[in-house]
Write an enzyme that holds these catalytic residues in place. Sequence first.
Site, PDB file in Angstrom:
ATOM      1  CG  HIS A   1      34.996  67.437  73.241  1.00 56.82           C
ATOM      2  ND1 HIS A   1      33.530  67.386  72.805  1.00 56.82           N
ATOM      3  CD2 HIS A   1      35.776  68.891  73.087  1.00 56.82           C
ATOM      4  CE1 HIS A   1      33.327  68.329  72.203  1.00 56.82           C
ATOM      5  NE2 HIS A   1      34.242  69.497  72.180  1.00 56.82           N
TER       6      HIS A   1
ATOM      7  CD  GLU B   1      32.733  64.134  74.536  1.00 55.06           C
ATOM      8  OE1 GLU B   1      32.996  64.060  75.532  1.00 55.06           O
ATOM      9  OE2 GLU B   1      32.532  64.894  73.371  1.00 55.06           O
TER      10      GLU B   1
ATOM     11  N   GLY C   1      28.913  69.898  69.340  1.00 56.79           N
ATOM     12  CA  GLY C   1      27.884  70.388  67.803  1.00 56.79           C
ATOM     13  C   GLY C   1      29.099  70.713  67.104  1.00 56.79           C
TER      14      GLY C   1
ATOM     15  CB  SER D   1      25.676  36.299  58.596  1.00 54.29           C
ATOM     16  OG  SER D   1      26.282  36.992  59.799  1.00 54.29           O
ATOM     17  N   GLY D   2      27.208  33.998  60.987  1.00 55.71           N
ATOM     18  CA  GLY D   2      29.033  33.795  61.707  1.00 55.71           C
ATOM     19  C   GLY D   2      29.235  34.878  61.903  1.00 55.71           C
ATOM     20  N   GLY D   3      28.976  35.795  61.628  1.00 55.01           N
ATOM     21  CA  GLY D   3      29.297  37.209  62.053  1.00 55.01           C
ATOM     22  C   GLY D   3      29.280  37.270  63.320  1.00 55.01           C
ATOM     23  CB  VAL D   4      30.827  39.174  66.525  1.00 55.99           C
ATOM     24  CG1 VAL D   4      30.329  39.981  68.035  1.00 55.99           C
ATOM     25  CG2 VAL D   4      32.270  39.422  66.029  1.00 55.99           C
ATOM     26  CG  ASP D   5      26.437  41.969  64.757  1.00 58.72           C
ATOM     27  OD1 ASP D   5      27.404  42.189  66.401  1.00 58.72           O
ATOM     28  OD2 ASP D   5      26.528  42.895  64.287  1.00 58.72           O
ATOM     29  CB  SER D   6      23.988  36.483  63.405  1.00 56.58           C
ATOM     30  OG  SER D   6      25.149  35.750  62.808  1.00 56.58           O
ATOM     31  CB  SER D   7      28.320  34.174  66.409  1.00 57.70           C
ATOM     32  OG  SER D   7      28.311  34.095  65.133  1.00 57.70           O
TER      33      SER D   7
ATOM     34  CE  LYS E   1      30.875  44.620  65.572  1.00 53.61           C
ATOM     35  NZ  LYS E   1      29.684  43.859  64.450  1.00 53.61           N
TER      36      LYS E   1
ATOM     37  CB  CYS F   1      31.674  71.549  73.790  1.00 57.42           C
ATOM     38  SG  CYS F   1      32.524  72.465  72.658  1.00 57.42           S
ATOM     39  CE1 TYR F   2      25.559  75.392  68.960  1.00 58.92           C
ATOM     40  CE2 TYR F   2      24.372  73.768  69.951  1.00 58.92           C
ATOM     41  CZ  TYR F   2      24.637  74.538  69.170  1.00 58.92           C
ATOM     42  OH  TYR F   2      23.285  75.128  69.063  1.00 58.92           O
TER      43      TYR F   2
END
Length: 517
Positions: free
Chosen positions: A173, A175, A58, A227-233, A373, A85-86
Amino acid sequence: MAKAGSETVVVVDFGSQLVQLIARRVRSQNVFCRIVTSSASAQEIAAHNPVGIIFSGGPRSCHEDDAPRPDEKIFELGIPILGICYGSQVVCHMFGGRVEGASSRQYGHTIVHVTDRGNPLVHSLPDSFRAWMSHGDTIYHLPEGMKQSADTETAPNAIVYWPEKRFYGVQFHPEVVHTDVGDSVFHNFLYEICGCSGDWKMADFIETTVNKVREVVGDSRVVLGLSGGVDSSVTAMLLAKAIGSQLSCIFVNNGLLRLKEEQEVQRNFSGKFGLDFHYVDAADRFLHALAGVTDPEVKRKRIGHLFIEIFDEEASRIQNVKFLAQGTLYPDVIESVAAHGGPTAKIKSHHNVGGLPEKMNLKLVEPLRELFKDEVREVGVKLGLPEHLVWRHPFPGPGLAVRILGEVTKERCDMLRKADDIFITEIKAAGLYREIWQAFVVLLPVNAVGVMGDERTYENAVVLRAVESRDGMTADWFRMPQEVLNRISNRIINEVKGINRVAYDISSKPPATIEWE
Ligand code: XMP
């Protein structure tokens, strides 16, 4: 909606920019995890039944009066905790250790030396390794019972552990990719310390989600805005697998799509998977609603309202609809602490189908609500979506309207579509598409003087925008090779009538945003 794997790790967010990265690292080790804010009580955390807890880094110093602190009762749960870290400093500070501002802020690569092999977190780590540091405070003295496991030239307690409290801490870190042993640190924590078996896998996710959707939906009908985008497809594919013909997809062509996009969406979904596909060509209605509008927020609002109106009209023709499906992802639902401690300011109003469920009296189905994603993409590939669709750059709901500065007209949309298609085609041909988060062309509301043959021209100027980003929250302009830029510029000016000037946008976000409006 989706059922998590039986093993869950809870990441407590102390305002780190990297909190989603921590979660991704955990998930890539096949362990499910959730992010909660630092104000979560021990009871709230315990409700997730976690096998491990991670305290993120943080931006604050644990000496500040209002610096976030974890609930002390978390230490009574008997669940292993990894402090980063924090997340380490605050624990030392709370239990009587000495944490102070380092003489110089440690930022960048540091060599960490393992000093004690008794800590299972350092198992399999080499004696020395390169790690990424970014902190102003350093732990000088440990609380009673806590032990040092590694140091650096300037930080005496780069790795610590406290067997009695099952606490493990790192100053660096793990990550970020710059820490060589990052994966080993997470692996040791998850598998050696928390005893995970790694039951979070995308194939299992698909199966569990499909069953869950069937159970929740029963024999009702579900309607989805595609919509044709990744998420809705991916949402459509997942629901098609679960409930097939009970799914109705509504695809609204708002006239603000990319070149040939409406044909592509229809090709991918119309008549496929047994689903009920509705195509609504509303291009004229949207252009009419946008006539004379130049203010970006007004554009977004008009597009949003009209979309809801059209969707509602079309959906009301379908019988027995009880559910509305949405491609909501995990980053949309995480309630993260912004670096300054408060909710992030609204920069642009994002368009979604907000308001629809209540208006239509529908329940929501959000099968991707737990996913990041890249996990959605993995699910898409497993469900058989074409590669190019799965890896497609994000595209804003209001489409080309926020990339045409000034008034949106059919001619300007057509001009932009052609230029944009050349830009993307050339980026793909150069093998750069996957390195870029988003690339598109912006049509400016100005004309520039040029010369073609012996003629003076006075035509449109466009800007090419290509950015690198991890999540769209921050971004840097993409260092596009000059020969690629040269080819793109030549092609656009030669092939797209009405454009005589091409510029390249070299602003980062912040202070600029990715889109121009
Ligand atoms: P900005 O321009 O805010 O964009 O840096 C961040 C990401 O959000 C997308 N974006 C939108 N998406 N409706 C959307 O669905 C919108 O109104 C909208 N505005 C920006 C943008 O393309 C980028 O991926």
